[in-house]
Scaffold this motif. Sequence first.
Motif, PDB file in Angstrom:
ATOM      1  N   GLY A  56       5.119  14.191   9.027  1.00 49.31           N
ATOM      2  CA  GLY A  56       4.083  13.347   9.613  1.00 49.31           C
ATOM      3  C   GLY A  56       3.202  12.815   8.503  1.00 49.31           C
ATOM      4  N   ARG A  57       2.169  12.095   8.868  1.00 53.30           N
ATOM      5  CA  ARG A  57       1.409  11.348   7.865  1.00 53.30           C
ATOM      6  C   ARG A  57       0.504  12.193   6.967  1.00 53.30           C
ATOM      7  NH1 ARG A  57       4.799   8.408   7.858  1.00 53.30           N
ATOM      8  NH2 ARG A  57       4.885   6.262   8.572  1.00 53.30           N
ATOM      9  N   GLY A  58      -0.097  13.302   7.443  1.00 50.43           N
ATOM     10  CA  GLY A  58      -0.992  14.075   6.591  1.00 50.43           C
ATOM     11  C   GLY A  58      -2.172  13.239   6.137  1.00 50.43           C
ATOM     12  N   VAL A  59      -2.521  13.310   4.844  1.00 49.71           N
ATOM     13  CA  VAL A  59      -3.549  12.441   4.267  1.00 49.71           C
ATOM     14  C   VAL A  59      -2.872  11.108   3.982  1.00 49.71           C
ATOM     15  CG1 VAL A  59      -5.117  12.061   2.342  1.00 49.71           C
ATOM     16  CG2 VAL A  59      -4.828  14.368   3.279  1.00 49.71           C
ATOM     17  N   PRO A  60      -3.199  10.045   4.713  1.00 51.19           N
ATOM     18  CA  PRO A  60      -2.344   8.857   4.674  1.00 51.19           C
ATOM     19  C   PRO A  60      -2.436   8.029   3.397  1.00 51.19           C
ATOM     20  CG  PRO A  60      -4.254   8.468   6.079  1.00 51.19           C
ATOM     21  CD  PRO A  60      -4.299   9.913   5.695  1.00 51.19           C
ATOM     22  N   TYR A  61      -3.590   8.089   2.700  1.00 52.04           N
ATOM     23  CA  TYR A  61      -3.770   7.153   1.593  1.00 52.04           C
ATOM     24  C   TYR A  61      -4.766   7.715   0.601  1.00 52.04           C
ATOM     25  CZ  TYR A  61      -5.263   2.944  -0.942  1.00 52.04           C
ATOM     26  OH  TYR A  61      -5.582   2.044  -1.923  1.00 52.04           O
ATOM     27  N   ARG A  62      -4.488   7.539  -0.686  1.00 52.35           N
ATOM     28  CA  ARG A  62      -5.383   7.978  -1.756  1.00 52.35           C
ATOM     29  C   ARG A  62      -6.063   6.772  -2.387  1.00 52.35           C
ATOM     30  NH1 ARG A  62      -1.042  11.588  -1.845  1.00 52.35           N
ATOM     31  NH2 ARG A  62      -1.649  13.779  -1.973  1.00 52.35           N
ATOM     32  N   TYR A  63      -7.324   6.943  -2.688  1.00 48.98           N
ATOM     33  CA  TYR A  63      -8.157   5.839  -3.188  1.00 48.98           C
ATOM     34  C   TYR A  63      -7.505   5.164  -4.398  1.00 48.98           C
ATOM     35  CZ  TYR A  63     -12.430   3.292  -4.355  1.00 48.98           C
ATOM     36  OH  TYR A  63     -13.350   2.307  -4.599  1.00 48.98           O
ATOM     37  N   GLY A  64      -7.574   3.841  -4.413  1.00 48.46           N
ATOM     38  CA  GLY A  64      -7.063   3.075  -5.537  1.00 48.46           C
ATOM     39  C   GLY A  64      -5.557   3.013  -5.620  1.00 48.46           C
ATOM     40  N   LEU A 112       0.838  -1.191   0.000  1.00 51.73           N
ATOM     41  CA  LEU A 112       0.000   0.000   0.000  1.00 51.73           C
ATOM     42  C   LEU A 112       0.880   1.250   0.000  1.00 51.73           C
ATOM     43  CD1 LEU A 112      -3.234   0.536   1.915  1.00 51.73           C
ATOM     44  CD2 LEU A 112      -1.401   2.168   2.364  1.00 51.73           C
ATOM     45  N   PRO A 113       0.620   2.224  -0.891  1.00 49.06           N
ATOM     46  CA  PRO A 113       1.410   3.460  -0.894  1.00 49.06           C
ATOM     47  C   PRO A 113       0.913   4.419   0.183  1.00 49.06           C
ATOM     48  CG  PRO A 113      -0.133   3.470  -2.729  1.00 49.06           C
ATOM     49  CD  PRO A 113      -0.310   2.155  -2.030  1.00 49.06           C
ATOM     50  N   MET A 114       1.629   4.497   1.297  1.00 45.98           N
ATOM     51  CA  MET A 114       1.262   5.364   2.414  1.00 45.98           C
ATOM     52  C   MET A 114       1.892   6.738   2.225  1.00 45.98           C
ATOM     53  SD  MET A 114      -0.453   5.333   5.296  1.00 45.98           S
ATOM     54  CE  MET A 114      -0.478   3.636   5.902  1.00 45.98           C
ATOM     55  N   ASN A 115       1.067   7.752   2.372  1.00 41.84           N
ATOM     56  CA  ASN A 115       1.528   9.114   2.151  1.00 41.84           C
ATOM     57  C   ASN A 115       2.154   9.698   3.415  1.00 41.84           C
ATOM     58  OD1 ASN A 115       1.389  11.459   0.187  1.00 41.84           O
ATOM     59  ND2 ASN A 115       0.457  12.380   1.983  1.00 41.84           N
ATOM     60  N   SER A 116       3.253  10.415   3.258  1.00 43.64           N
ATOM     61  CA  SER A 116       3.866  11.133   4.370  1.00 43.64           C
ATOM     62  C   SER A 116       4.272  12.517   3.864  1.00 43.64           C
ATOM     63  CB  SER A 116       5.089  10.381   4.902  1.00 43.64           C
ATOM     64  OG  SER A 116       5.438  10.832   6.194  1.00 43.64           O
ATOM     65  N   SER A 117       4.117  13.535   4.717  1.00 41.88           N
ATOM     66  CA  SER A 117       4.341  14.922   4.306  1.00 41.88           C
ATOM     67  C   SER A 117       5.391  15.576   5.178  1.00 41.88           C
ATOM     68  CB  SER A 117       3.034  15.716   4.406  1.00 41.88           C
ATOM     69  OG  SER A 117       2.038  15.178   3.567  1.00 41.88           O
ATOM     70  N   ASP A 159       0.863  10.868  -5.155  1.00 46.92           N
ATOM     71  CA  ASP A 159       0.763  12.316  -5.240  1.00 46.92           C
ATOM     72  C   ASP A 159       1.149  12.818  -6.628  1.00 46.92           C
ATOM     73  OD1 ASP A 159       3.812  13.312  -5.200  1.00 46.92           O
ATOM     74  OD2 ASP A 159       3.595  11.562  -3.912  1.00 46.92           O
ATOM     75  N   VAL A 160       0.829  14.082  -6.861  1.00 42.42           N
ATOM     76  CA  VAL A 160       1.210  14.739  -8.103  1.00 42.42           C
ATOM     77  C   VAL A 160       2.393  15.662  -7.798  1.00 42.42           C
ATOM     78  CG1 VAL A 160       0.455  16.254  -9.964  1.00 42.42           C
ATOM     79  CG2 VAL A 160      -1.164  14.630  -8.938  1.00 42.42           C
ATOM     80  N   ARG A 220      -9.982  -1.065   1.314  1.00 44.98           N
ATOM     81  CA  ARG A 220      -8.630  -0.603   1.589  1.00 44.98           C
ATOM     82  C   ARG A 220      -8.655   0.866   2.035  1.00 44.98           C
ATOM     83  NH1 ARG A 220      -6.700  -2.435  -2.865  1.00 44.98           N
ATOM     84  NH2 ARG A 220      -6.114  -0.621  -4.100  1.00 44.98           N
ATOM     85  N   TRP A 221      -9.365   1.691   1.299  1.00 38.64           N
ATOM     86  CA  TRP A 221      -9.430   3.120   1.622  1.00 38.64           C
ATOM     87  C   TRP A 221     -10.138   3.338   2.957  1.00 38.64           C
ATOM     88  CZ3 TRP A 221     -12.943   6.884   2.730  1.00 38.64           C
ATOM     89  CH2 TRP A 221     -12.529   8.205   2.599  1.00 38.64           C
TER      90      TRP A 221
END
Length: 478
Positions: free
Chosen positions: A322-330, A272-277, A334-335, A440-441
């Motif tokens: 920190g994590r921010g928005v942790p996960y994007r659908y599907g 799973l691609p976990m987002n971190s900011s 990020d862009v 998942r989301w």
Amino acid sequence: MSTAAPGVPTTGDYVNGDVSYWYRDIGLPARRAALPGPRDYDVAIVGGGYTGLWTAYYLKKAQPDLRIAVLEREFAGFGASGRNGGWLSAEFAGSRERHAAARGRQAMIDLQHAMFAAVDEVIDFTRDEGVDADVHKGGLLHVATNPAQDRRLRAELEDLRTWGFAEKDMWLLDPSERERRIRVAGALSATYSPHCARIQPAKLAAGLARVVTGLGVDVFEDTTVTEILPRGHAAHGRAAAVTARGAVTADYVIRATEGFTASIKGQRRQWLPMNSSMIVTEPLPAEVWEEIGWEGRELLGDEAHAYCYAQRTADGRIAIGGRGVPYRYGSRTDVRGATQPQTVDALHAIMATLFPATAGARVQHSWCGVLGVPRDWCSTVDLDHRTGLGWAGGYVGSGVTTTNLAGRTLRDLVLRRDTELTALPWVGRRVRRWEPEPLRWIGVHAIYALFRAADRGERTGPPRTSPYARLAGLISGR
């Protein structure tokens, strides 16, 4: 450029995205040539981040006549390798008990000691190969700021004693030493480990790529791999990495795509691609540093469930994430590294809470990136000699050091060496895939909503871990 988030002081606008501040600091690298067409190699590595580059480096050093290609969609170091918090630490992702269940408790202790050694391995590389990555081995501080965190920190230290951490590897600071090192508002306790160094991530990635190409490894950029095929596939016979520019066939194809693994055909539910900011401040004045301390340039983390990680940069800024928005659908990513204004606001607030003297500090850059998370949250490395396919990743945010250990382990696996590294318990781990969408989301966002609720409750609640955090742990399978 992006307008500042409400409540965050800036000098007008701050840069949002465009990869990371680390690359803004050194400049984006000139692009290397793309794959010119179908090619054949001994080893093809998909992904030009730390994992892929370390693997290429150690293979080429061990056997210089190997023909090795690295295939990268953007440029070497574009992903998490150039966007992380700069923690060259001995922390290893995942459950120690799960790793011990595979090959015994001593094997997990051996893995932890291998991580200690890997920190110095990377530092030695930068010295021996002339890579200036702003390395400073100041150690790692974990700070507790409420009674629940304090209780958790002390329990974690006692547990680590049974997993290879001797007194010299981590200890509880007395209040005077804690304050001498760094003055965190409201700190109740802190642990310190010497097994950590600050780095400038993009400098390490760019330097490693330079060294690898200098050894004769072909690094092809702007080359998107869409599918990885095992040996015996009808179209190619050998293992292959398929691109729009042609297939690269090889004895071995190594997948080193970490948070971007979902972009490979058939791999969407693998990791799973976990987002971190992250944000970075302007250079802070001397009077602010006098109030904070931090002369040892230790890396800093807190004991919150939605934790933060920070460093004092070589040019006198604070970089905090920190994590921010942790996960994007599907499993989308990020862009170009842009992050949300509310995340910038939240990270600035965390920094100002820990260090009130920074409340007026201006944010100069924000960015985000993705890290790979397996379903059991445990990193893995492996090579299948039958199919010719190998992989490493799932570092869950602890990849700066672990990638080096992975590269050396993949070297030994490719060369069919039975070594202490190939006997470590993370080698050959297989876990089930993540649930399909929308489960998942829903699940990931529920986990982090519970963690945030737990942190809020622990600030004023009883001195024990919140039941919300325990529930989040059950859902996540950590």
